[in-house]
Each structure stands twice: as C-alpha cells, then as structure tokens.
Design a protein around this motif. Structure first.
Motif, mmCIF file in Angstrom:
data_model
loop_
_atom_site.group_PDB
_atom_site.id
_atom_site.type_symbol
_atom_site.label_atom_id
_atom_site.label_comp_id
_atom_site.label_asym_id
_atom_site.label_seq_id
_atom_site.Cartn_x
_atom_site.Cartn_y
_atom_site.Cartn_z
ATOM 1 N N SER A 115 19.253 43.668 23.094
ATOM 2 C CA SER A 115 18.101 43.036 23.564
ATOM 3 C C SER A 115 18.593 41.407 22.035
ATOM 4 N N TYR A 119 27.302 39.317 28.126
ATOM 5 C CA TYR A 119 25.727 39.487 28.208
ATOM 6 C C TYR A 119 25.641 39.726 28.865
ATOM 7 N N THR A 142 14.744 38.168 29.615
ATOM 8 C CA THR A 142 15.320 38.932 28.171
ATOM 9 C C THR A 142 16.971 38.763 29.014
ATOM 10 N N TYR A 156 21.418 41.003 27.541
ATOM 11 C CA TYR A 156 21.009 41.981 26.899
ATOM 12 C C TYR A 156 22.734 42.330 26.551
#
Length: 107
Positions: free
Chosen positions: A47, A77, A83, A85
């Motif tokens: 992240s 991503y 979030t 990553y």
C-alpha cells in the motif's frame, strides 16, 4: 538492426507511437525515487502507507510518484476497501530495471 543470413544489415522500423511511449517510459525511470519504488514493488505488493514507511518518504511524494508510474503502465493497483495495493505491471518492467542495475553495478 537485424542481420539477415547474408550478413547484410536490415533496418527495423519502429512505430512512432511506440518510440514516443518508450521515451516517456525512460523519462519516468530517470527519477531515483521511482526506481526505489519499483525495486520495492518487485518484491511484494504494498500500500502507499507501506511504501512511505519502508522508503522513509512523504505520503504525498509516494502518491505522486505512483501516479507517474501508473500513467506509463509500470505499476498497477487493486483496491481492498479504501486501501490501494500497488505492484509492478509485468515482468518486462522488472527485468529491464534489474538488467540496468546490473549493467551500472559492474561498470
């Protein structure tokens, strides 16, 4: 350039759009922070906050660098809740980076 069986040189044409994208990619790779981020992402998916912690950088800097890397398809991503990553986009990216690091290291 390629050589044919008669040892004559044959010029290989590269599409203008491809040349432009290659130049843009090398320009993006001209930043040491971006190289550090790519090298880190070659080992594992992380992240933004994890990248910030590992490289001791500001969150705004990491986010900006990731945006630049994403724009030329060097990273990708996935979202998990709120979030994001990040990881490298494909093996070509890491192979090229590793070969350049090896080249410079042995010089």
């Amino acid at each position: 350039m390629e050589k044919n069986t008669q040892n004559h040189t044959i010029e290989t044409e590269i599409d203008t759009e491809v040349l432009t994208r290659v130049a843009q990619t090398f320009k993006i790779l001209g930043d040491p922070t971006r190289i550090r981020i790519l090298k880190l992402l070659s080992k594992e998916e992380l992240s933004v906050n994890e990248i910030v912690e590992r490289l001791d950088l500001k969150q705004s800097n990491v986010s900006q660098q990731l945006k630049s890397l994403k724009n030329v398809q060097l990273v990708k991503y996935r979202r998990e809740g709120t979030t994001a990553y990040y990881t490298y986009d494909d093996d070509h990216v890491i192979t090229t980076l590793e070969e350049m690091i090896d080249h410079v290291s042995h010089s």
